[in-house]
Design a protein around this motif. Structure first.
Motif, short mmCIF file in Angstrom:
data_model
loop_
_atom_site.label_atom_id
_atom_site.label_comp_id
_atom_site.label_asym_id
_atom_site.label_seq_id
_atom_site.Cartn_x
_atom_site.Cartn_y
_atom_site.Cartn_z
N ALA A 198 2.36 1.64 -3.49
CA ALA A 198 1.34 2.02 -4.46
C ALA A 198 0.96 3.49 -4.31
CB ALA A 198 0.11 1.13 -4.28
N GLU B 292 5.09 -4.26 -6.72
CA GLU B 292 5.16 -5.57 -6.07
C GLU B 292 6.28 -5.63 -5.04
OE1 GLU B 292 5.16 -9.22 -8.29
OE2 GLU B 292 4.12 -8.27 -9.97
N ARG C 200 -2.93 -0.35 -9.91
CA ARG C 200 -4.11 -1.12 -9.48
C ARG C 200 -3.94 -2.61 -9.75
NH1 ARG C 200 -7.30 -4.22 -8.35
NH2 ARG C 200 -9.57 -4.06 -8.07
N TYR C 201 -3.35 -2.96 -10.89
CA TYR C 201 -3.22 -4.36 -11.29
C TYR C 201 -1.77 -4.85 -11.20
CZ TYR C 201 -8.00 -3.99 -13.05
OH TYR C 201 -9.36 -3.81 -13.17
N ALA C 202 -1.02 -4.31 -10.24
CA ALA C 202 0.40 -4.65 -10.13
C ALA C 202 0.62 -6.15 -10.00
CB ALA C 202 1.01 -3.92 -8.93
N ALA D 106 -4.76 2.14 -3.51
CA ALA D 106 -3.78 1.20 -2.97
C ALA D 106 -4.47 0.11 -2.15
CB ALA D 106 -2.77 1.95 -2.12
N ASP E 133 -7.25 -1.23 -2.76
CA ASP E 133 -7.96 -2.16 -3.64
C ASP E 133 -7.05 -3.19 -4.31
OD1 ASP E 133 -10.42 -1.01 -3.13
OD2 ASP E 133 -10.30 0.38 -4.81
N ILE E 134 -5.74 -3.01 -4.16
CA ILE E 134 -4.80 -3.93 -4.80
C ILE E 134 -4.94 -5.32 -4.15
CG2 ILE E 134 -2.35 -4.44 -5.18
CD1 ILE E 134 -1.87 -1.44 -5.25
N GLU E 135 -4.84 -6.33 -4.97
CA GLU E 135 -5.01 -7.71 -4.51
C GLU E 135 -3.69 -8.45 -4.62
OE1 GLU E 135 -8.10 -9.26 -6.96
OE2 GLU E 135 -9.44 -7.57 -6.56
N LYS F 38 0.83 -1.20 0.00
CA LYS F 38 0.00 0.00 0.00
C LYS F 38 0.86 1.25 0.00
CE LYS F 38 -3.75 2.32 2.51
NZ LYS F 38 -4.71 2.25 3.64
N GLY G 41 4.40 -2.01 -12.38
CA GLY G 41 3.74 -3.06 -11.61
C GLY G 41 4.72 -3.90 -10.82
#
Length: 361
Positions: free
Chosen positions: A11, A195, A154-156, A355, A357-359, A8, A191
């Motif tokens: 991001a 990570e 968002r889609y890292a 941040a 919302d990242i999964e 987080k 991305g």
């Protein structure tokens, strides 16, 4: 082991870095004569500044965003409110919140300047009434990166979704396949950094593994470490639309140069002279990769060297600052840059919502 709080932080650092880079360059944007730049702003720019009368962004005040920042904020709202990329929603926001503020001329709209690709999209959408999807133009700039960097964050941890969403969004305004491939490649690098990977000489090998797995839509025939294919090897299936993976290989070369004791760009702001001051994506990306690798743990030095290089320093600063912000995290960005940024509290809240919302997987 993945630490969600660190993800987080990285991001949010990437997003706020982009806003800071944008605002820092509002004053000294597009000086191609460095003598003139130093005359107007001194030997070293280290804070937010007002644009000079008669120059780009005239009328804005220190700490305010350009139109690139305005569109990035639109993208963030769309991503947060839809829990991911929704092309229809993003296009609606462009139609309703940006295009009514434009008139098709360069010196107009939020930030008091509208880029070529956005002007092209406005003409096709508003004047010609073409549907989205037929609005792309030929600009060879980083304009799409400046908004799709939020998609990359968002889609890292989902590189396939990252690549698909960035591609879909980029072609709304830029249709050149090479430009789009370089835009997607930048997102893939960002991305990886979000990570937790460092921007170093090994990053391209990590990207190529994702090409081999089919997660990134680039075609490659070489084996590991770029070794040649062997007789009898099958033609690998295309993972996607981009013919060459070269855009994924560039970051490692820039990082290797940054860490090579025999290679020195001194002072580092002269990266703009080495790689070029103009707007084109092939000038901007090498400089951003170099500075972000060199100053991987020093946000202030990275973004200020990007700004002080002149030319299209706004794009250079946005790209450099998002990559470096992702490496140091929001916690590693000096407070003074947040204090001087217009609407910093609101932007930070938005960045932190994205941040959250990242999964991580």
């Amino acid at each position: 082991m993945i630490n969600p709080s660190e993800v987080k932080d990285r991001a949010a650092g990437a997003i706020m870095g982009a806003f800071i880079g944008d605002a820092l360059a509002v004053g000294p944007h597009w000086y191609y004569d460095l003598t003139e730049l130093r005359r107007d702003y001194g030997d070293w720019i280290d804070e937010y500044t007002d644009p000079k009368p008669g120059r780009y962004h005239d009328g804005l005040k220190a700490g305010q965003l350009s139109q690139a920042g305005f569109i990035l904020e639109l993208m963030l709202h769309s991503l947060v409110e839809n829990k991911g990329y929704d092309e229809k929603d993003f296009c609606r926001r462009m139609d309703e919140e940006l295009f009514p503020l434009l008139d098709g001329t360069p010196i107009s709209g939020p930030g008091n300047y509208t880029s070529q690709s956005i002007r092209d999209a406005w003409r096709k959408r508003v004047q010609q009434n073409l549907p989205w999807g037929q609005t792309g133009g030929h600009a060879d700039t980083t304009e799409a990166i400046e908004r799709t960097l939020a998609i990359a964050v968002r889609y890292a941890f989902q590189p396939d979704k990252l690549a698909a969403a960035i591609t879909q969004n980029a072609i709304l305004t830029q249709e050149d396949e090479t430009v789009v491939s370089m835009t997607v490649a930048f997102g893939a690098v960002l991305g990886l950094v979000v990570e937790g990977n460092r921007l170093d000489a090994d990053i391209s090998a990590k990207l190529m593994k994702r090409v081999k797995s089919g997660a990134l839509p680039f075609h490659a025939v070489t084996n590991d470490d770029l070794q040649p294919p062997q007789k009898g090897d099958p033609d690998p299936p295309r993972a996607g639309r981009f013919a060459s993976p070269d855009a994924l290989l560039s970051p490692s070369y820039m990082a290797a140069a940054a860490f090579d004791s025999d290679i020195r760009i001194d002072p580092p702001w002269k990266v703009s002279i080495v790689y070029g001051m103009p707007c084109a994506i092939y000038h901007q990306l090498p400089a951003a990769y170099y500075l972000s690798a060199l100053f991987h743990n020093d946000f202030e030095s990275a973004v200020l060297h990007a700004v002080n290089g002149g030319g299209q320093n706004q794009a250079r600063a946005i790209l450099t600052a998002t990559l470096t912000g992702a490496q140091v995290g929001l916690s590693g960005i000096p407070k003074r840059f947040l204090d001087g940024l217009n609407n910093a509290d609101e932007l930070t809240q938005l960045a932190e919502k994205l941040a959250s919302d990242i999964e991580p997987i």
